[in-house]
Design a protein around this motif. Sequence first.
Motif, short mmCIF file in Angstrom:
data_model
loop_
_atom_site.label_atom_id
_atom_site.label_comp_id
_atom_site.label_asym_id
_atom_site.label_seq_id
_atom_site.Cartn_x
_atom_site.Cartn_y
_atom_site.Cartn_z
N SER A 1 -13.61 -43.72 -4.39
CA SER A 1 -12.53 -43.01 -5.08
C SER A 1 -12.97 -42.51 -6.44
CB SER A 1 -11.30 -43.91 -5.23
OG SER A 1 -11.63 -45.05 -6.02
N SER A 2 -13.90 -43.23 -7.08
CA SER A 2 -14.34 -42.87 -8.42
C SER A 2 -15.85 -42.66 -8.46
CB SER A 2 -13.96 -43.97 -9.42
OG SER A 2 -14.62 -43.77 -10.66
N PRO A 3 -16.32 -41.43 -8.66
CA PRO A 3 -17.76 -41.18 -8.79
C PRO A 3 -18.37 -41.98 -9.94
CG PRO A 3 -16.57 -39.12 -8.48
CD PRO A 3 -15.55 -40.18 -8.69
N PHE B 1 -17.82 -34.35 -7.52
CA PHE B 1 -18.33 -35.72 -7.37
C PHE B 1 -19.54 -35.93 -8.27
CE2 PHE B 1 -20.47 -39.28 -5.41
CZ PHE B 1 -19.44 -40.09 -4.94
N ILE B 2 -20.52 -35.06 -8.19
CA ILE B 2 -21.76 -35.24 -8.95
C ILE B 2 -21.59 -34.91 -10.43
CG2 ILE B 2 -22.73 -32.94 -8.58
CD1 ILE B 2 -25.44 -34.30 -8.15
N LYS B 3 -20.56 -34.14 -10.77
CA LYS B 3 -20.29 -33.83 -12.18
C LYS B 3 -20.03 -35.09 -13.00
CE LYS B 3 -18.34 -29.13 -12.26
NZ LYS B 3 -17.08 -28.38 -12.44
N GLU B 4 -19.52 -36.12 -12.33
CA GLU B 4 -19.17 -37.36 -13.02
C GLU B 4 -20.40 -38.21 -13.37
OE1 GLU B 4 -16.06 -38.32 -13.95
OE2 GLU B 4 -15.29 -36.41 -13.23
N PHE B 5 -21.56 -37.87 -12.80
CA PHE B 5 -22.77 -38.65 -13.06
C PHE B 5 -23.38 -38.27 -14.41
CE2 PHE B 5 -23.83 -38.92 -8.22
CZ PHE B 5 -22.66 -39.64 -8.02
N ASP B 6 -24.09 -39.21 -15.01
CA ASP B 6 -24.83 -38.85 -16.23
C ASP B 6 -26.09 -38.08 -15.84
OD1 ASP B 6 -26.75 -40.72 -15.39
OD2 ASP B 6 -25.99 -42.29 -16.71
N ALA B 7 -26.79 -37.55 -16.84
CA ALA B 7 -27.94 -36.69 -16.59
C ALA B 7 -29.04 -37.42 -15.82
CB ALA B 7 -28.48 -36.15 -17.91
N ILE C 1 -27.31 -27.01 -5.72
CA ILE C 1 -26.93 -27.82 -6.88
C ILE C 1 -28.12 -28.62 -7.37
CG2 ILE C 1 -25.37 -29.60 -7.74
CD1 ILE C 1 -24.05 -26.92 -7.03
N LYS C 2 -28.90 -29.16 -6.44
CA LYS C 2 -30.10 -29.91 -6.84
C LYS C 2 -31.06 -29.01 -7.63
CE LYS C 2 -30.02 -33.06 -2.86
NZ LYS C 2 -30.78 -33.52 -1.68
N LYS C 3 -31.24 -27.78 -7.15
CA LYS C 3 -32.12 -26.84 -7.85
C LYS C 3 -31.58 -26.53 -9.23
CE LYS C 3 -33.92 -24.61 -3.67
NZ LYS C 3 -33.94 -23.37 -2.87
N LYS C 4 -30.26 -26.37 -9.31
CA LYS C 4 -29.63 -26.07 -10.60
C LYS C 4 -29.85 -27.21 -11.59
CE LYS C 4 -25.39 -23.74 -12.10
NZ LYS C 4 -25.92 -22.37 -12.06
N ILE C 5 -29.75 -28.44 -11.12
CA ILE C 5 -29.97 -29.60 -11.99
C ILE C 5 -31.42 -29.62 -12.49
CG2 ILE C 5 -30.08 -32.13 -12.06
CD1 ILE C 5 -27.77 -32.12 -9.99
N LYS C 6 -32.37 -29.36 -11.57
CA LYS C 6 -33.78 -29.36 -11.95
C LYS C 6 -34.11 -28.27 -12.96
CE LYS C 6 -35.44 -31.31 -7.57
NZ LYS C 6 -36.16 -31.03 -6.30
N GLN C 7 -33.49 -27.09 -12.75
CA GLN C 7 -33.79 -25.95 -13.61
C GLN C 7 -33.14 -26.06 -14.98
OE1 GLN C 7 -32.46 -22.71 -11.20
NE2 GLN C 7 -34.22 -22.79 -9.80
N GLU C 8 -31.88 -26.44 -14.97
CA GLU C 8 -31.11 -26.41 -16.23
C GLU C 8 -31.11 -27.76 -16.94
OE1 GLU C 8 -27.24 -24.90 -15.42
OE2 GLU C 8 -27.99 -23.09 -14.44
N LYS C 9 -31.36 -28.83 -16.18
CA LYS C 9 -31.37 -30.18 -16.75
C LYS C 9 -30.12 -30.43 -17.61
CE LYS C 9 -36.38 -30.59 -16.68
NZ LYS C 9 -37.63 -30.81 -17.44
N ALA C 10 -29.00 -30.01 -17.06
CA ALA C 10 -27.73 -30.15 -17.80
C ALA C 10 -26.76 -30.96 -16.96
CB ALA C 10 -27.13 -28.79 -18.11
N GLN C 11 -25.98 -31.79 -17.64
CA GLN C 11 -25.02 -32.63 -16.93
C GLN C 11 -23.84 -31.81 -16.41
OE1 GLN C 11 -23.81 -36.09 -19.10
NE2 GLN C 11 -22.19 -36.61 -17.67
#
Length: 692
Positions: A51-53, A97-103, A195-205
Amino acid sequence: MAEQMTLDIGPVKGKESTLFIVLNGEQANLSIEEIFDSHRFKKFMAISYVSSPRFFAKVVKGFEEVEFILGIDSAEQAINFNSVYSLLIDVNKRIDFIKEFDAELQTRVSEDKVKIRYCNTNLPIHTKLYLLENPDTGNTRVIIGSANLTERAFSGEKQYENIAIFDNQPEIFKIYLEWFKKLFSNSFDFVPEEIKKKIKQEKAQTIVLDKEEKANIVTNEIARNLYHIVPLSQEIFEEWKASPQNIQYQAELQANEVRQKTQIIAAITKKDGKVYRLKPPQEIRKMNIVVDTLVSNSLKEDQLQVRQKLIYWDKNDLIYIVSEDNKTAEFSQKAEKDEIKTHISLITEFVEAYRKFTVTKEDKHLGKVMEAILYAFMSVYLWKIREDLVIQYGGESYRANVPIFLVLGGRAYSGKTTALEIIGMLLGNYPPYFISYDTIRKGNVADRELLEGFFGSEYLAPILVDEMPISFFTGRTGENIIKNVSNNAKGKHPVMICTTNMNEFNVPQQILRRIYYLQIDSEFDKRYNLESQEHLTKIRRGINSTLFKDFTYRMGELIREGEPLYLRNDYLYAARKIFEEYYRECKIDLPEWFPKKPFNDYEERGKRWWQEKYKHHKELFQIRPDGTIYVEINELFKDPKEKDFALNMLGPGCINESSHILILNEKEFFEYIGEKKKLNPVIRLIKGLVKS
């Protein structure tokens, strides 16, 4: 090894935990850190609802490797819209869901060190299974039970749960591990590759995507998994198609979400024998599917409980009612002839009271009362006409041609509130049959969230509001509500019927064209108070929703037979025809006051007002050679408020200039007030000379 989690949850000291734990056959008391011990174990594998990411992130953070299959909560619908198809198209749910994770955790997800999956199945995953392993030491742990991976379940104080833990029992671990691997191998990545590619490229939470990017993710996911996704059986597909009506409307928000997902699923699949398969990606791209968050306005339904919960069932075009225990039943029912005759007679007697007991005994006043009843009966179908207009004429703007606000204007003692009450009784409302404006007010203005939530509801019974202030129609809040819902309310939605003070009613054209205004301005004669009350009591005792139920039954027949429900300039056409049919069947003469077409009361009121102004103040209207009329506005209107009122009363095309002076278009103005066009004095002189 990643750092050990620290979770500030658990039962209050000295208070018995509601989480019952059995460890290797004996009862135990363990903290959540001890249950999911990332010092002792390196790998975490699980199947559970989350229920909570954020809570999920805290639990898995300390493990070096994570493999997780998402399940469903027991509170979710039995018809499983957490299926592979549902999760495939619900990109927002996966991104949120993944937005709630830290970097750090987002990075581990992008590197596949934390794998979150959903199963390739259309059946519910209700398992709660946790497997912990340390390949270096050989330590293993199996956790099974009732507890989902939620803070509520593992807090030990919010609900009763139980888990059984088996440490270092190879046979048990092997059995569950094989089952887990089987499900995991037939699953899809919950976090899209984009989304995985975006995280790798931008390294932003923070992950921000526009609608086009989300739509591209859906089509790309379909392309990647096209030949692997399990097909839909015909039984499940048909169940999904009927689900908006079959779900017992336990929560309106859930019904709206199911409906939207059903529409998308139907759009991206095609029948192949007895199953439905995904369409090729190129077909889906052409359809321009835009995936967006399933947003529904919350409706404070408890404040509007005078209404019955009526819904339209597409399967048979009938109206259904949702009971207090959330069960649906047919509302549309054919009435017996004597029941119809009783109600037609009582409605006729009620309308006749507006001649029998009033000061002004004109048929037009009676016709307007009947028109309000016709509108109320037809109100549960106006959404359908609005949708049809958009399809037929190819433009969203055509929706506003069918007003979803009926305004009954009248003086005190004109019987407008009584008309509203009788309408409520005919529709089957609960006492007091309508609500006051205070119910939908927030401070000094209308509650915009409440009203827009109401129009976002699929409960079709109209909301009846007494004594709506003029400020609702002229103030910014009310004007925005009327414009927004008139232009943007789509699909199934209700309408509003309200009363207001006629003397104060004065609205600009942009509001006027979005409402239907009926002026009931014949006052009841106080000398007949006792007699009129006795007359009304008799009618109240005899009426109920029987005729309305029969009306919706007949409307269903018209819809199924493809009969026209409206004319371009008359959206109450079907209601007029059905009531004329009632009178014929009951062998009751159709009253002369029965309305054969819509009224245009506001315009008629404006015509009369300007006719009087022109008749008594012709010297203030200067006719000019260029076809315009200069009006000495400061002489004609001493009060600024009267000026605004006057301008709103002018018909379309009459005003040439109205910023600081008032210039009218001569031809349009005279046609509006029913006067012959006055010849300019010079032209009149020339014509006279030619004749002679």
